[in-house]
Design a protein around this motif. Sequence first.
Motif, PDB file in Angstrom:
ATOM      1  N   ALA A 141     -28.327   5.236  15.477  1.00  0.00           N
ATOM      2  CA  ALA A 141     -27.077   4.686  14.958  1.00  0.00           C
ATOM      3  C   ALA A 141     -26.073   5.818  14.794  1.00  0.00           C
ATOM      4  N   GLY A 142     -24.837   5.560  15.203  1.00  0.00           N
ATOM      5  CA  GLY A 142     -23.801   6.583  15.117  1.00  0.00           C
ATOM      6  C   GLY A 142     -23.575   7.328  16.414  1.00  0.00           C
ATOM      7  N   ILE A 143     -24.382   7.040  17.437  1.00  0.00           N
ATOM      8  CA  ILE A 143     -24.198   7.646  18.765  1.00  0.00           C
ATOM      9  C   ILE A 143     -23.993   6.513  19.763  1.00  0.00           C
ATOM     10  N   GLU A 144     -22.826   6.482  20.368  1.00  0.00           N
ATOM     11  CA  GLU A 144     -22.491   5.425  21.322  1.00  0.00           C
ATOM     12  C   GLU A 144     -23.153   5.695  22.660  1.00  0.00           C
ATOM     13  N   GLN A 145     -23.742   4.664  23.253  1.00  0.00           N
ATOM     14  CA  GLN A 145     -24.369   4.816  24.555  1.00  0.00           C
ATOM     15  C   GLN A 145     -23.298   4.753  25.638  1.00  0.00           C
ATOM     16  N   GLN A 146     -23.068   5.894  26.281  1.00  0.00           N
ATOM     17  CA  GLN A 146     -21.974   5.946  27.258  1.00  0.00           C
ATOM     18  C   GLN A 146     -22.076   7.205  28.108  1.00  0.00           C
ATOM     19  N   ASP A 147     -21.702   7.071  29.371  1.00  0.00           N
ATOM     20  CA  ASP A 147     -21.568   8.189  30.295  1.00  0.00           C
ATOM     21  C   ASP A 147     -20.136   8.706  30.174  1.00  0.00           C
ATOM     22  N   PHE A 148     -19.966   9.968  29.867  1.00  0.00           N
ATOM     23  CA  PHE A 148     -18.625  10.534  29.700  1.00  0.00           C
ATOM     24  C   PHE A 148     -17.772  10.324  30.951  1.00  0.00           C
ATOM     25  N   MET A 149     -18.379  10.397  32.115  1.00  0.00           N
ATOM     26  CA  MET A 149     -17.628  10.257  33.359  1.00  0.00           C
ATOM     27  C   MET A 149     -17.129   8.830  33.577  1.00  0.00           C
ATOM     28  N   GLU A 150     -17.633   7.889  32.786  1.00  0.00           N
ATOM     29  CA  GLU A 150     -17.186   6.502  32.893  1.00  0.00           C
ATOM     30  C   GLU A 150     -16.425   6.043  31.658  1.00  0.00           C
ATOM     31  N   ARG A 151     -16.232   6.922  30.693  1.00  0.00           N
ATOM     32  CA  ARG A 151     -15.495   6.562  29.491  1.00  0.00           C
ATOM     33  C   ARG A 151     -14.013   6.382  29.842  1.00  0.00           C
ATOM     34  N   PRO A 152     -13.399   5.283  29.416  1.00  0.00           N
ATOM     35  CA  PRO A 152     -11.977   5.072  29.723  1.00  0.00           C
ATOM     36  C   PRO A 152     -11.110   6.185  29.141  1.00  0.00           C
ATOM     37  N   VAL A 153     -10.150   6.635  29.912  1.00  0.00           N
ATOM     38  CA  VAL A 153      -9.235   7.683  29.453  1.00  0.00           C
ATOM     39  C   VAL A 153      -8.246   7.086  28.458  1.00  0.00           C
ATOM     40  N   PRO A 154      -8.075   7.700  27.292  1.00  0.00           N
ATOM     41  CA  PRO A 154      -7.113   7.175  26.296  1.00  0.00           C
ATOM     42  C   PRO A 154      -5.707   7.133  26.879  1.00  0.00           C
ATOM     43  N   GLU A 155      -4.977   6.069  26.558  1.00  0.00           N
ATOM     44  CA  GLU A 155      -3.642   5.889  27.121  1.00  0.00           C
ATOM     45  C   GLU A 155      -2.564   6.565  26.285  1.00  0.00           C
ATOM     46  N   ILE A 156      -2.806   6.739  24.988  1.00  0.00           N
ATOM     47  CA  ILE A 156      -1.795   7.352  24.125  1.00  0.00           C
ATOM     48  C   ILE A 156      -2.373   8.578  23.429  1.00  0.00           C
ATOM     49  N   ASN A 157      -1.495   9.494  23.054  1.00  0.00           N
ATOM     50  CA  ASN A 157      -1.903  10.760  22.461  1.00  0.00           C
ATOM     51  C   ASN A 157      -2.719  10.561  21.183  1.00  0.00           C
TER      52      ASN A 157
END
Length: 286
Positions: A141-157
């Motif tokens: 718990a507290g660690i999101e299952q995700q591949d960094f190379m597939e993480r959506p790029v944030p649209e705003i600063n």
Amino acid sequence: MVNTKKKQKPVSLSHGRPPAANKPKASLSSKATRNLIQSHHRLHKVLADATRQGDEQTASAIRQQIEEKGGLKSYQQASIQGQSGDRGGDTSRILLDWLPKDLPKGHTIRMLEVGALSVNNACSKSDVFDVTRIDLNSQAAGIEQQDFMERPVPEINADKFDIISLSLVLNYVPEALGRGEMLRRTCQFLRALPVLGFGESATEYFPSLFLVLPAPCVMNSRYLDETLLNQIMVTLGYTMVKKKLSTKLVYYLWRYQGKGSEKRHKFRKDEVHPGKTRNNFCIILE
């Protein structure tokens, strides 16, 4: 050898470092931990190559070898033990030591921790960071299952981060081209400017990338040394702020300037230090 003339999609991180798992009760010696990690790393690199080339026969044989060595469970045990506090493996302690002591408290600084194995490291326990943790196959718990190379790029600063941690992550990316793409991608996740209220001393450190690698990747490679690594990082828009070299690891803090080199350099797999005792670690940047 990577063909740099054609645009290739880097192999997914799932073909590199296997995912984390809960720490088993059994404990391995430091030597056994190191040998197991190195063995699995070599096998997964060959597996990634075979998968990319569509060679299912070789891929199947490599998978069998991995299972004979205990599969991902044994690798995960070694990986977590190698980074445990009793092995001196919490690299985030170095980062905290580097940062100014007058940083604002209250989890103000946004951190993205890639390849997170624990929610209890030094940065997580501090009152400085608002930590987003990701890993390929989180079981905590507290660690999101995700591949960094597939993480959506944030649209705003405001949705971007002040610091990204790549601690013993880049060396598990199975392809040299994929390592370059990972470094390039970090730039898209960092804020253009630090959030107001950090204090003047923080402008020297943020936005930034905390990069930790096994020392031989930089100090004993045929295809990479610190001069070349610095050239790659400068091309991406980074400048080195801090460095620490230990017997096993090399730690860096790179500040992101927001603009890379005006001249687009290409870094291929060119031998810079010949020698039979050197390793083949390489970063390709197109």
